[in-house]
Design a protein around this motif. Sequence first.
Motif, short mmCIF file in Angstrom:
data_model
loop_
_atom_site.label_atom_id
_atom_site.label_comp_id
_atom_site.label_asym_id
_atom_site.label_seq_id
_atom_site.Cartn_x
_atom_site.Cartn_y
_atom_site.Cartn_z
N GLY A 32 -55.60 -65.30 -10.14
CA GLY A 32 -54.90 -65.43 -11.41
C GLY A 32 -55.66 -64.90 -12.61
O GLY A 32 -55.20 -65.05 -13.75
N LYS A 33 -56.78 -64.27 -12.36
CA LYS A 33 -57.61 -63.77 -13.46
C LYS A 33 -57.54 -62.24 -13.48
O LYS A 33 -57.67 -61.58 -12.45
N GLU A 34 -57.35 -61.69 -14.69
CA GLU A 34 -57.26 -60.23 -14.83
C GLU A 34 -58.65 -59.61 -14.77
O GLU A 34 -59.58 -60.05 -15.46
N ILE A 35 -58.77 -58.58 -13.92
CA ILE A 35 -60.03 -57.86 -13.81
C ILE A 35 -59.78 -56.40 -14.22
O ILE A 35 -58.93 -55.72 -13.64
N LYS A 36 -60.51 -55.92 -15.22
CA LYS A 36 -60.34 -54.54 -15.72
C LYS A 36 -61.58 -53.72 -15.33
O LYS A 36 -62.70 -54.08 -15.69
N GLU A 37 -61.32 -52.62 -14.63
CA GLU A 37 -62.40 -51.71 -14.25
C GLU A 37 -62.21 -50.38 -15.00
O GLU A 37 -61.16 -49.76 -14.90
N VAL A 38 -63.22 -50.03 -15.77
CA VAL A 38 -63.18 -48.79 -16.55
C VAL A 38 -64.11 -47.76 -15.89
O VAL A 38 -65.29 -48.05 -15.65
N SER A 39 -63.58 -46.59 -15.59
CA SER A 39 -64.39 -45.50 -15.01
C SER A 39 -64.30 -44.26 -15.88
O SER A 39 -63.31 -44.05 -16.60
N GLN A 40 -65.32 -43.45 -15.79
CA GLN A 40 -65.38 -42.24 -16.63
C GLN A 40 -65.83 -41.05 -15.77
O GLN A 40 -66.76 -41.18 -14.97
N LYS A 41 -65.16 -39.94 -15.95
CA LYS A 41 -65.56 -38.71 -15.26
C LYS A 41 -65.43 -37.55 -16.25
O LYS A 41 -64.81 -37.69 -17.32
N TYR A 42 -66.00 -36.44 -15.86
CA TYR A 42 -65.99 -35.27 -16.74
C TYR A 42 -65.28 -34.12 -16.03
O TYR A 42 -65.42 -33.96 -14.81
N ALA A 43 -64.54 -33.36 -16.81
CA ALA A 43 -63.73 -32.29 -16.22
C ALA A 43 -63.74 -31.07 -17.14
O ALA A 43 -64.08 -31.16 -18.33
N ARG A 44 -63.36 -29.98 -16.56
CA ARG A 44 -63.12 -28.75 -17.35
C ARG A 44 -61.66 -28.77 -17.75
O ARG A 44 -60.78 -28.58 -16.93
N SER A 45 -61.43 -29.01 -19.01
CA SER A 45 -60.05 -29.15 -19.49
C SER A 45 -59.31 -27.82 -19.33
O SER A 45 -59.81 -26.77 -19.73
N LEU A 46 -58.14 -27.92 -18.75
CA LEU A 46 -57.29 -26.75 -18.55
C LEU A 46 -55.91 -27.03 -19.11
O LEU A 46 -55.36 -28.12 -18.90
N GLY A 47 -55.37 -26.04 -19.80
CA GLY A 47 -54.03 -26.22 -20.32
C GLY A 47 -53.77 -25.33 -21.51
O GLY A 47 -54.63 -24.53 -21.92
N LYS A 48 -52.57 -25.45 -22.06
CA LYS A 48 -52.18 -24.71 -23.25
C LYS A 48 -51.47 -25.66 -24.20
O LYS A 48 -50.58 -26.41 -23.79
N ILE A 49 -51.88 -25.60 -25.45
CA ILE A 49 -51.25 -26.40 -26.50
C ILE A 49 -50.61 -25.43 -27.47
O ILE A 49 -51.29 -24.64 -28.12
N TYR A 50 -49.28 -25.45 -27.53
CA TYR A 50 -48.55 -24.54 -28.41
C TYR A 50 -48.27 -25.23 -29.74
O TYR A 50 -47.91 -26.42 -29.78
N GLY A 51 -48.44 -24.46 -30.80
CA GLY A 51 -48.20 -25.03 -32.11
C GLY A 51 -47.79 -23.97 -33.12
O GLY A 51 -47.86 -22.77 -32.86
N THR A 52 -47.37 -24.43 -34.29
CA THR A 52 -46.99 -23.55 -35.40
C THR A 52 -48.05 -23.67 -36.48
O THR A 52 -48.46 -24.78 -36.83
N PHE A 53 -48.49 -22.53 -37.00
CA PHE A 53 -49.55 -22.53 -38.00
C PHE A 53 -49.36 -21.33 -38.92
O PHE A 53 -48.58 -20.41 -38.62
#
Length: 395
Positions: free
Chosen positions: A232-253
Amino acid sequence: MSLGTISYEIIGDSYEKLYKYIMEQNIPCKNVTEIKGVLYLETSVWCKSVLEEEFNKLSFEYKITKKKGLFFILKKIISRKGLVLGGITALIISFIASNLMLNLEILCEDEEIRKDITAVLHENGIATGSFMPSINCAVIERELKQKVNGISWAGITCDGSTLIIDVVENVDKPESRKIRLPCNLVAKYDAVVDKIEVYDGQLVTTVGSGVSKGDILVSGTVITEKISYENGKEIKEVSQKYARSLGKIYGTFTLKQTFSQPFEAVEQVIDDKAVNKSYLKIFDADIPLFISKEEGTYSETSSTNMFSIFGFELPVGITHTELYKISSKEVTYTEEQAFELAYEQAERYENNFLEEYEIKDVSYSENITENGVEVTVEYTLYGDICQEVEFFINK
Protein backbone atom coordinates in the motif's frame (compact mmCIF):
# COMPACT_ATOMS: atom_id res chain seq x y z
CA MET A 1 98.25 -5.58 -85.43
CA SER A 2 94.61 -6.14 -84.52
CA LEU A 3 93.62 -2.48 -84.99
CA GLY A 4 94.77 -2.41 -88.62
CA THR A 5 97.18 -3.98 -91.09
CA ILE A 6 98.66 -3.01 -94.48
CA SER A 7 99.79 -5.39 -97.21
CA TYR A 8 102.63 -4.26 -99.55
CA GLU A 9 103.89 -5.35 -102.94
CA ILE A 10 107.61 -4.35 -103.22
CA ILE A 11 109.97 -4.46 -106.20
CA GLY A 12 113.74 -3.99 -105.79
CA ASP A 13 117.19 -5.35 -106.68
CA SER A 14 118.05 -6.95 -103.37
CA TYR A 15 116.02 -7.29 -100.16
CA GLU A 16 118.83 -8.18 -97.69
CA LYS A 17 119.17 -4.57 -96.45
CA LEU A 18 115.39 -4.41 -95.95
CA TYR A 19 115.35 -7.64 -93.95
CA LYS A 20 118.21 -6.36 -91.82
CA TYR A 21 116.38 -3.09 -91.14
CA ILE A 22 113.16 -4.91 -90.16
CA MET A 23 115.09 -7.12 -87.72
CA GLU A 24 117.05 -4.23 -86.15
CA GLN A 25 113.91 -2.05 -85.69
CA ASN A 26 111.73 -4.96 -84.52
CA ILE A 27 109.09 -4.07 -87.07
CA PRO A 28 106.28 -6.66 -86.88
CA CYS A 29 105.76 -8.30 -90.24
CA LYS A 30 103.99 -11.43 -91.35
CA ASN A 31 103.18 -13.31 -94.54
CA VAL A 32 106.62 -12.32 -95.91
CA THR A 33 107.07 -14.03 -99.26
CA GLU A 34 109.23 -13.47 -102.32
CA ILE A 35 107.79 -14.58 -105.65
CA LYS A 36 109.62 -14.03 -108.94
CA GLY A 37 111.61 -11.15 -107.55
CA VAL A 38 108.58 -9.45 -105.99
CA LEU A 39 108.39 -9.17 -102.16
CA TYR A 40 105.09 -9.35 -100.37
CA LEU A 41 104.62 -8.58 -96.66
CA GLU A 42 102.00 -7.47 -94.18
CA THR A 43 102.67 -5.07 -91.30
CA SER A 44 100.89 -2.98 -88.68
CA VAL A 45 99.37 0.33 -89.62
CA TRP A 46 101.51 1.98 -86.95
CA CYS A 47 104.68 0.98 -88.86
CA LYS A 48 103.56 2.42 -92.17
CA SER A 49 105.54 5.66 -92.07
CA VAL A 50 108.92 4.21 -90.96
CA LEU A 51 108.71 1.29 -93.36
CA GLU A 52 107.81 3.46 -96.37
CA GLU A 53 110.64 5.83 -95.45
CA GLU A 54 113.06 2.88 -95.68
CA PHE A 55 111.53 1.81 -99.02
CA ASN A 56 112.32 5.26 -100.39
CA LYS A 57 115.91 5.17 -99.06
CA LEU A 58 116.49 1.85 -100.79
CA SER A 59 114.86 3.13 -104.00
CA PHE A 60 112.24 0.36 -103.90
CA GLU A 61 109.04 0.61 -105.83
CA TYR A 62 106.05 -0.34 -103.69
CA LYS A 63 102.31 -0.20 -103.56
CA ILE A 64 99.67 -1.01 -100.97
CA THR A 65 97.57 -3.96 -102.02
CA LYS A 66 95.24 -4.26 -99.05
CA LYS A 67 94.12 -2.33 -95.98
CA LYS A 68 92.03 -3.93 -93.29
CA GLY A 69 91.11 -3.45 -89.63
CA LEU A 70 89.15 -1.13 -87.33
CA PHE A 71 91.58 1.74 -87.90
CA PHE A 72 90.63 2.09 -91.54
CA ILE A 73 86.91 1.68 -90.86
CA LEU A 74 86.98 4.55 -88.37
CA LYS A 75 89.10 6.65 -90.71
CA LYS A 76 86.62 6.10 -93.51
CA ILE A 77 83.72 7.12 -91.29
CA ILE A 78 85.52 10.22 -90.00
CA SER A 79 86.39 11.28 -93.55
CA ARG A 80 82.67 11.57 -94.29
CA LYS A 81 82.02 14.63 -92.15
CA GLY A 82 78.41 15.09 -93.20
CA LEU A 83 77.51 11.54 -92.22
CA VAL A 84 79.30 11.85 -88.90
CA LEU A 85 77.67 15.20 -88.14
CA GLY A 86 74.26 13.85 -89.09
CA GLY A 87 74.73 10.79 -86.91
CA ILE A 88 75.84 12.86 -83.92
CA THR A 89 72.93 15.25 -84.44
CA ALA A 90 70.49 12.36 -84.64
CA LEU A 91 71.87 10.90 -81.43
CA ILE A 92 71.59 14.24 -79.64
CA ILE A 93 68.03 14.78 -80.86
CA SER A 94 67.07 11.22 -79.90
CA PHE A 95 68.56 11.68 -76.45
CA ILE A 96 66.81 14.99 -75.88
CA ALA A 97 63.48 13.80 -77.29
CA SER A 98 63.53 10.65 -75.20
CA ASN A 99 64.01 12.76 -72.06
CA LEU A 100 61.47 15.49 -72.79
CA MET A 101 57.84 15.37 -71.70
CA LEU A 102 55.79 15.41 -74.89
CA ASN A 103 52.56 13.94 -73.56
CA LEU A 104 50.63 14.25 -70.28
CA GLU A 105 48.15 11.56 -69.34
CA ILE A 106 45.89 12.14 -66.32
CA LEU A 107 43.93 9.04 -65.33
CA CYS A 108 40.85 10.80 -64.01
CA GLU A 109 37.46 11.49 -65.57
CA ASP A 110 36.58 14.52 -63.42
CA GLU A 111 37.32 17.60 -65.54
CA GLU A 112 37.70 19.93 -62.53
CA ILE A 113 40.26 17.62 -60.92
CA ARG A 114 42.15 17.41 -64.22
CA LYS A 115 42.30 21.22 -64.43
CA ASP A 116 43.52 21.49 -60.81
CA ILE A 117 46.22 18.87 -61.43
CA THR A 118 47.42 20.71 -64.54
CA ALA A 119 47.53 23.98 -62.56
CA VAL A 120 49.70 22.39 -59.83
CA LEU A 121 52.06 21.00 -62.49
CA HIS A 122 52.42 24.44 -64.07
CA GLU A 123 53.11 25.97 -60.64
CA ASN A 124 56.04 23.57 -60.34
CA GLY A 125 57.34 24.34 -63.84
CA ILE A 126 56.16 21.08 -65.39
CA ALA A 127 54.70 21.45 -68.87
CA THR A 128 55.18 20.07 -72.36
CA GLY A 129 58.91 20.14 -73.12
CA SER A 130 60.03 19.70 -69.49
CA PHE A 131 63.14 17.59 -68.90
CA MET A 132 61.80 14.29 -67.52
CA PRO A 133 64.80 13.31 -65.32
CA SER A 134 64.53 16.65 -63.48
CA ILE A 135 60.96 15.94 -62.31
CA ASN A 136 60.88 14.97 -58.63
CA CYS A 137 57.88 12.66 -58.65
CA ALA A 138 57.71 12.30 -54.85
CA VAL A 139 57.53 16.08 -54.33
CA ILE A 140 54.87 16.55 -57.02
CA GLU A 141 52.78 13.71 -55.57
CA ARG A 142 52.77 15.44 -52.17
CA GLU A 143 51.85 18.77 -53.81
CA LEU A 144 48.92 17.16 -55.63
CA LYS A 145 47.56 15.52 -52.48
CA GLN A 146 47.84 18.80 -50.55
CA LYS A 147 46.49 21.22 -53.17
CA VAL A 148 43.97 19.28 -55.29
CA ASN A 149 40.56 18.89 -53.72
CA GLY A 150 38.75 15.66 -54.41
CA ILE A 151 41.67 13.20 -54.44
CA SER A 152 43.03 11.02 -51.66
CA TRP A 153 46.09 9.59 -53.47
CA ALA A 154 48.29 10.50 -56.43
CA GLY A 155 50.99 8.53 -58.21
CA ILE A 156 53.33 9.67 -61.00
CA THR A 157 55.19 7.47 -63.48
CA CYS A 158 57.30 8.27 -66.54
CA ASP A 159 56.78 6.11 -69.62
CA GLY A 160 59.14 7.26 -72.34
CA SER A 161 58.10 10.82 -73.20
CA THR A 162 54.73 10.46 -71.44
CA LEU A 163 54.12 11.62 -67.87
CA ILE A 164 51.31 9.54 -66.36
CA ILE A 165 49.42 10.79 -63.31
CA ASP A 166 47.10 8.35 -61.61
CA VAL A 167 44.81 9.56 -58.83
CA VAL A 168 42.25 8.07 -56.49
CA GLU A 169 39.25 10.30 -55.98
CA ASN A 170 37.81 10.87 -52.51
CA VAL A 171 35.05 8.50 -51.50
CA ASP A 172 32.36 10.32 -49.58
CA LYS A 173 32.08 9.05 -46.06
CA PRO A 174 28.70 7.69 -45.13
CA GLU A 175 26.96 9.93 -42.65
CA SER A 176 27.96 8.62 -39.27
CA ARG A 177 26.16 9.17 -36.02
CA LYS A 178 28.25 10.48 -33.16
CA ILE A 179 26.94 8.10 -30.53
CA ARG A 180 29.79 8.74 -28.08
CA LEU A 181 28.55 12.19 -27.08
CA PRO A 182 24.89 12.89 -26.31
CA CYS A 183 23.37 16.06 -27.73
CA ASN A 184 20.41 18.40 -27.37
CA LEU A 185 18.28 19.91 -30.10
CA VAL A 186 18.59 23.68 -29.65
CA ALA A 187 16.62 26.49 -31.31
CA LYS A 188 18.46 28.46 -34.00
CA TYR A 189 15.96 31.34 -34.04
CA ASP A 190 13.32 33.07 -31.95
CA ALA A 191 10.25 31.22 -33.18
CA VAL A 192 6.81 29.77 -32.50
CA VAL A 193 6.67 25.95 -32.56
CA ASP A 194 4.17 24.63 -35.12
CA LYS A 195 5.07 20.95 -35.54
CA ILE A 196 7.18 18.40 -33.66
CA GLU A 197 8.86 15.19 -34.82
CA VAL A 198 11.01 13.52 -32.13
CA TYR A 199 12.76 10.19 -32.70
CA ASP A 200 15.04 10.14 -29.65
CA GLY A 201 15.57 12.35 -26.63
CA GLN A 202 13.15 14.05 -24.23
CA LEU A 203 10.86 16.78 -25.56
CA VAL A 204 10.85 19.93 -23.40
CA THR A 205 8.60 22.17 -25.48
CA THR A 206 5.10 22.02 -26.92
CA VAL A 207 3.32 22.98 -30.11
CA GLY A 208 2.22 26.60 -30.01
CA SER A 209 4.84 27.70 -27.51
CA GLY A 210 7.36 30.42 -28.19
CA VAL A 211 11.08 29.66 -27.98
CA SER A 212 14.18 31.84 -27.97
CA LYS A 213 17.39 31.29 -29.84
CA GLY A 214 19.55 28.85 -27.82
CA ASP A 215 16.64 27.22 -25.91
CA ILE A 216 16.77 23.43 -25.56
CA LEU A 217 13.85 21.93 -27.46
CA VAL A 218 14.70 18.25 -27.14
CA SER A 219 17.02 17.21 -24.30
CA GLY A 220 19.60 14.47 -24.53
CA THR A 221 19.19 13.88 -20.82
CA VAL A 222 16.22 11.51 -20.56
CA ILE A 223 14.65 11.17 -17.11
CA THR A 224 12.05 8.47 -16.49
CA GLU A 225 9.96 7.76 -13.42
CA LYS A 226 8.66 4.33 -12.49
CA ILE A 227 5.97 4.17 -9.80
CA SER A 228 5.08 0.93 -7.99
CA TYR A 229 3.21 0.06 -4.83
CA GLU A 230 4.28 -2.30 -2.08
CA ASN A 231 2.15 -2.94 0.99
CA GLY A 232 0.00 0.00 0.00
CA LYS A 233 2.99 2.31 -0.12
CA GLU A 234 3.97 4.22 -3.28
CA ILE A 235 7.52 3.61 -4.44
CA LYS A 236 8.98 6.02 -7.06
CA GLU A 237 12.10 5.04 -8.99
CA VAL A 238 13.80 7.77 -11.00
CA SER A 239 16.33 6.77 -13.69
CA GLN A 240 18.41 8.90 -16.03
CA LYS A 241 20.07 8.10 -19.33
CA TYR A 242 21.72 10.10 -22.07
CA ALA A 243 20.88 10.03 -25.75
CA ARG A 244 21.64 11.68 -29.04
CA SER A 245 18.51 13.70 -29.63
CA LEU A 246 17.01 13.11 -33.04
CA GLY A 247 14.10 14.89 -34.59
CA LYS A 248 12.79 18.00 -36.30
CA ILE A 249 11.03 20.93 -34.70
CA TYR A 250 9.15 23.07 -37.21
CA GLY A 251 8.36 26.65 -36.40
CA THR A 252 7.59 30.11 -37.77
CA PHE A 253 10.15 32.87 -37.31
CA THR A 254 11.26 36.18 -38.77
CA LEU A 255 14.63 37.02 -40.31
CA LYS A 256 15.87 40.48 -41.27
CA GLN A 257 18.61 41.14 -43.82
CA THR A 258 19.95 44.40 -45.32
CA PHE A 259 21.41 44.64 -48.83
CA SER A 260 23.39 47.72 -49.91
CA GLN A 261 24.51 48.99 -53.31
CA PRO A 262 26.86 52.01 -53.74
CA PHE A 263 26.28 54.55 -56.49
CA GLU A 264 29.87 54.16 -57.72
CA ALA A 265 31.56 50.79 -58.25
CA VAL A 266 34.27 49.07 -60.28
CA GLU A 267 33.05 46.34 -62.63
CA GLN A 268 34.76 43.73 -64.77
CA VAL A 269 33.75 44.16 -68.41
CA ILE A 270 34.26 41.48 -71.08
CA ASP A 271 34.85 42.76 -74.61
CA ASP A 272 32.45 41.44 -77.25
CA LYS A 273 35.16 41.29 -79.93
CA ALA A 274 37.27 38.12 -79.83
CA VAL A 275 40.97 37.80 -80.60
CA ASN A 276 41.49 34.54 -82.50
CA LYS A 277 44.62 32.43 -81.97
CA SER A 278 45.56 29.01 -83.34
CA TYR A 279 47.90 26.32 -82.02
CA LEU A 280 49.34 23.21 -83.61
CA LYS A 281 48.55 20.44 -81.16
CA ILE A 282 50.97 17.48 -81.08
CA PHE A 283 50.06 15.08 -78.28
CA ASP A 284 49.73 17.48 -75.32
CA ALA A 285 52.05 20.10 -76.78
CA ASP A 286 50.44 23.30 -78.08
CA ILE A 287 52.75 25.05 -80.52
CA PRO A 288 51.61 28.64 -81.19
CA LEU A 289 50.99 29.51 -84.83
CA PHE A 290 51.37 33.22 -84.14
CA ILE A 291 54.15 35.60 -83.13
CA SER A 292 52.59 38.33 -80.99
CA LYS A 293 51.33 37.58 -77.48
CA GLU A 294 48.30 39.37 -76.08
CA GLU A 295 48.85 41.38 -72.90
CA GLY A 296 46.28 41.70 -70.15
CA THR A 297 43.54 39.47 -68.73
CA TYR A 298 41.33 37.46 -71.06
CA SER A 299 38.42 35.05 -70.91
CA GLU A 300 39.24 32.06 -73.10
CA THR A 301 37.21 29.53 -75.03
CA SER A 302 38.87 26.92 -77.21
CA SER A 303 38.12 23.91 -79.39
CA THR A 304 40.43 21.33 -80.95
CA ASN A 305 40.07 19.53 -84.26
CA MET A 306 42.29 16.45 -84.52
CA PHE A 307 43.51 15.15 -87.87
CA SER A 308 42.58 11.63 -88.93
CA ILE A 309 43.61 9.16 -91.60
CA PHE A 310 41.55 6.22 -92.81
CA GLY A 311 39.16 6.78 -89.90
CA PHE A 312 41.90 6.73 -87.23
CA GLU A 313 42.41 9.88 -85.19
CA LEU A 314 46.00 11.14 -85.14
CA PRO A 315 47.64 12.81 -82.11
CA VAL A 316 47.98 15.96 -84.23
CA GLY A 317 45.43 18.71 -84.69
CA ILE A 318 44.65 22.41 -84.62
CA THR A 319 43.38 24.21 -81.52
CA HIS A 320 41.34 27.37 -82.15
CA THR A 321 41.17 29.80 -79.25
CA GLU A 322 38.98 32.86 -78.80
CA LEU A 323 40.22 35.47 -76.32
CA TYR A 324 37.84 38.08 -74.90
CA LYS A 325 39.61 40.89 -73.09
CA ILE A 326 38.55 41.59 -69.50
CA SER A 327 38.95 45.15 -68.33
CA SER A 328 37.91 47.12 -65.24
CA LYS A 329 35.94 50.31 -65.40
CA GLU A 330 34.26 52.63 -62.94
CA VAL A 331 30.48 52.66 -63.17
CA THR A 332 28.04 55.20 -61.76
CA TYR A 333 24.47 54.09 -61.04
CA THR A 334 21.30 56.09 -60.71
CA GLU A 335 19.03 55.52 -57.71
CA GLU A 336 16.76 53.33 -59.79
CA GLN A 337 19.67 51.19 -61.06
CA ALA A 338 21.17 50.91 -57.56
CA PHE A 339 17.83 49.72 -56.09
CA GLU A 340 17.51 47.19 -58.91
CA LEU A 341 20.94 45.75 -58.10
CA ALA A 342 20.14 45.65 -54.36
CA TYR A 343 16.95 43.66 -55.06
CA GLU A 344 19.00 41.29 -57.21
CA GLN A 345 21.25 40.70 -54.19
CA ALA A 346 18.18 39.88 -52.12
CA GLU A 347 17.02 37.39 -54.73
CA ARG A 348 20.40 35.65 -54.77
CA TYR A 349 20.35 35.50 -50.97
CA GLU A 350 16.95 33.82 -51.01
CA ASN A 351 18.07 31.26 -53.59
CA ASN A 352 21.34 30.45 -51.82
CA PHE A 353 20.45 30.57 -48.10
CA LEU A 354 16.68 30.22 -47.70
CA GLU A 355 16.02 27.22 -49.95
CA GLU A 356 15.29 24.92 -47.01
CA TYR A 357 12.56 27.22 -45.64
CA GLU A 358 9.09 28.16 -46.81
CA ILE A 359 8.79 31.92 -47.24
CA LYS A 360 5.37 32.87 -45.84
CA ASP A 361 5.69 36.63 -46.07
CA VAL A 362 8.20 39.28 -47.18
CA SER A 363 8.30 43.00 -46.42
CA TYR A 364 10.74 45.53 -47.87
CA SER A 365 11.98 48.91 -46.71
CA GLU A 366 14.21 51.23 -48.72
CA ASN A 367 16.76 53.78 -47.59
CA ILE A 368 18.92 56.23 -49.56
CA THR A 369 22.32 57.15 -48.08
CA GLU A 370 24.99 59.58 -49.19
CA ASN A 371 26.96 56.85 -50.98
CA GLY A 372 24.26 54.46 -52.12
CA VAL A 373 21.00 52.71 -51.32
CA GLU A 374 19.92 50.05 -48.81
CA VAL A 375 17.10 47.54 -49.03
CA THR A 376 16.07 45.89 -45.77
CA VAL A 377 14.05 42.71 -46.18
CA GLU A 378 12.11 41.06 -43.36
CA TYR A 379 11.19 37.44 -44.06
CA THR A 380 8.57 35.37 -42.29
CA LEU A 381 9.79 31.80 -42.63
CA TYR A 382 8.63 28.31 -41.78
CA GLY A 383 10.88 25.27 -41.39
CA ASP A 384 13.09 23.23 -39.09
CA ILE A 385 14.38 25.59 -36.39
CA CYS A 386 16.67 23.29 -34.39
CA GLN A 387 20.28 22.15 -34.54
CA GLU A 388 22.30 19.53 -32.67
CA VAL A 389 24.54 20.68 -29.81
CA GLU A 390 26.68 18.06 -28.05
CA PHE A 391 27.33 18.11 -24.32
CA PHE A 392 29.58 16.23 -21.89
CA ILE A 393 28.24 14.04 -19.14
CA ASN A 394 29.17 15.12 -15.62
CA LYS A 395 30.87 12.33 -13.74
